[in-house]
Write a protein that holds these residues in place. Structure first.
Motif, PDB file in Angstrom:
ATOM      1  N   ARG A  50     151.335 100.702  25.844  1.00 40.07           N
ATOM      2  CA  ARG A  50     151.872  99.882  26.928  1.00 40.07           C
ATOM      3  C   ARG A  50     151.715  98.393  26.630  1.00 40.07           C
ATOM      4  N   GLU A  73     154.193  93.873  25.954  1.00 40.90           N
ATOM      5  CA  GLU A  73     153.733  92.526  26.302  1.00 40.90           C
ATOM      6  C   GLU A  73     153.577  91.669  25.054  1.00 40.90           C
ATOM      7  N   CYS A  81     157.313 102.027  27.232  1.00 42.34           N
ATOM      8  CA  CYS A  81     156.478 101.859  28.430  1.00 42.34           C
ATOM      9  C   CYS A  81     156.730 103.001  29.410  1.00 42.34           C
ATOM     10  N   SER A 125     158.711 103.353  32.017  1.00 45.97           N
ATOM     11  CA  SER A 125     158.642 102.978  33.428  1.00 45.97           C
ATOM     12  C   SER A 125     159.950 102.348  33.881  1.00 45.97           C
ATOM     13  N   TYR A 126     160.162 102.362  35.186  1.00 41.91           N
ATOM     14  CA  TYR A 126     161.370 101.773  35.762  1.00 41.91           C
ATOM     15  C   TYR A 126     161.412 100.275  35.495  1.00 41.91           C
ATOM     16  N   SER A 127     160.277  99.606  35.711  1.00 43.08           N
ATOM     17  CA  SER A 127     160.250  98.155  35.538  1.00 43.08           C
ATOM     18  C   SER A 127     160.559  97.754  34.095  1.00 43.08           C
ATOM     19  N   ALA A 128     160.063  98.538  33.134  1.00 46.42           N
ATOM     20  CA  ALA A 128     160.325  98.235  31.721  1.00 46.42           C
ATOM     21  C   ALA A 128     161.803  98.451  31.389  1.00 46.42           C
ATOM     22  N   GLU A 160     164.265  98.286  33.488  1.00 41.60           N
ATOM     23  CA  GLU A 160     164.982  97.227  34.180  1.00 41.60           C
ATOM     24  C   GLU A 160     164.912  95.918  33.388  1.00 41.60           C
ATOM     25  N   LYS A 161     163.729  95.635  32.835  1.00 39.41           N
ATOM     26  CA  LYS A 161     163.545  94.437  32.011  1.00 39.41           C
ATOM     27  C   LYS A 161     164.398  94.526  30.751  1.00 39.41           C
ATOM     28  N   TRP A 215     165.863 103.798  29.729  1.00 42.18           N
ATOM     29  CA  TRP A 215     166.162 104.475  30.998  1.00 42.18           C
ATOM     30  C   TRP A 215     165.859 105.971  30.922  1.00 42.18           C
ATOM     31  N   ALA A 267     162.222 106.489  31.358  1.00 41.79           N
ATOM     32  CA  ALA A 267     161.690 106.054  32.653  1.00 41.79           C
ATOM     33  C   ALA A 267     161.620 107.210  33.648  1.00 41.79           C
ATOM     34  N   HIS A 324     163.467 108.040  36.196  1.00 44.92           N
ATOM     35  CA  HIS A 324     163.558 107.490  37.549  1.00 44.92           C
ATOM     36  C   HIS A 324     164.861 107.962  38.192  1.00 44.92           C
TER      37      HIS A 324
END
Length: 201
Positions: free
Chosen positions: A32, A36, A73, A75-78, A80-81, A111, A114, A116
Motif C-alpha cells: 500500500r 504513496e 492498493c 481500493s476505490y479511492s486508489a 478513482e485517483k 477498478w 477495487a 467496488h
C-alpha cells in the motif's frame, strides 16, 4: 536521483528509463505504501524538470508505472485517483504523456481490483473509450488484458444483468478477433455461471 542532484557534474545522470524502472519496482512490491512513494517520486521528477534541475521529464511509461502502484492498493479511492490522473493525461497537450493502451489497461486493473459497486460503470466507460480510440489509432485496439479486466470486474459484481453484459463483452472480443485465454475464459464462466456456449478458445 538524490546523488545526481548532489553531484550534478557527474556523468551518471538519470533518464526516463531510470525513474520508470524505480516506479515500476515500487509497483511490483504491491504494498500500500508503494503508491504513496511512487506518486511522490513522480511529482518530484515533475517539479525538478519544471525547475530546470532535471533534463528529462516523465513520459507515458513513467505515468503508467505509477498508476500500476495505485492499482495494487485495491481500493476505490486508489482507482478513482488512477482515473483522475488518466484524465489529466488525456487533457494535456504534452504528446509525451498521451495515454496508450497500457495506461488505459492499468486504470482498468485498478477498478477491477477495487471490487467496488461502481467499478463496472467505470470499466464499461473506459472500454467504450478504448474502442472509440481504436477507430483512429490501431495501437489502441483492446487486448486480452483489456477484456480480462472488464470481465473480472463483471464477475466480481452483484449486478443482475452481468450475464448479458459479459455476453456483450464476449461478442466485442469477437469483433476484434481476440481469442480467449485461460484467464478471460475463467472470468467469463464466472459471469455466466456455467460453461460459456460458443466462447472462443
Amino acid at each position: 536521483l538524490d546523488a545526481c542532484n548532489k553531484y550534478p557534474d557527474r556523468a551518471a545522470q538519470p533518464n526516463c528509463s531510470t525513474y520508470t524502472h524505480v516506479l515500476a519496482a515500487w509497483a511490483k512490491t504491491r504494498a500500500r505504501v508503494a503508491s504513496e512513494r511512487a506518486l511522490a517520486l513522480l511529482e518530484r521528477i515533475q517539479r525538478l524538470y519544471a525547475n530546470g534541475e532535471l533534463k528529462v521529464k516523465p513520459n507515458v511509461f513513467a505515468y503508467s508505472a505509477a498508476l500500476d502502484s495505485l492499482a495494487y492498493c485495491r481500493s476505490y479511492s486508489a482507482a478513482e485517483k488512477a482515473e483522475a490522473i488518466l484524465r489529466e493525461m488525456v487533457a494535456s497537450n504534452d504528446p509525451d504523456i498521451r495515454p496508450n493502451l497500457v495506461t488505459y489497461n492499468t486504470v482498468l486493473k485498478a477498478w477491477s481490483l477495487a471490487r467496488h459497486p461502481e467499478a463496472v460503470s467505470h470499466v464499461i466507460a473506459l472500454l467504450t473509450e478504448i474502442v472509440n480510440l481504436s477507430t483512429r489509432d490501431e495501437k489502441m485496439r483492446p487486448s486480452l488484458k483489456t477484456f480480462g479486466h472488464v470481465l473480472k470486474t463483471l464477475a466480481d459484481s452483484n449486478l443482475p444483468d452481468k450475464t448479458a453484459r459479459a455476453e456483450a463483452v464476449d461478442a466485442l472480443m469477437g469483433r476484434f478477433n481476440c481469442k480467449h485465454d485461460r484467464w478471460t475464459r475463467s472470468e467469463l464462466r464466472k459471469c455466466l455461471g456455467n460453461e460459456p456456449r460458443g466462447a472462443r478458445s
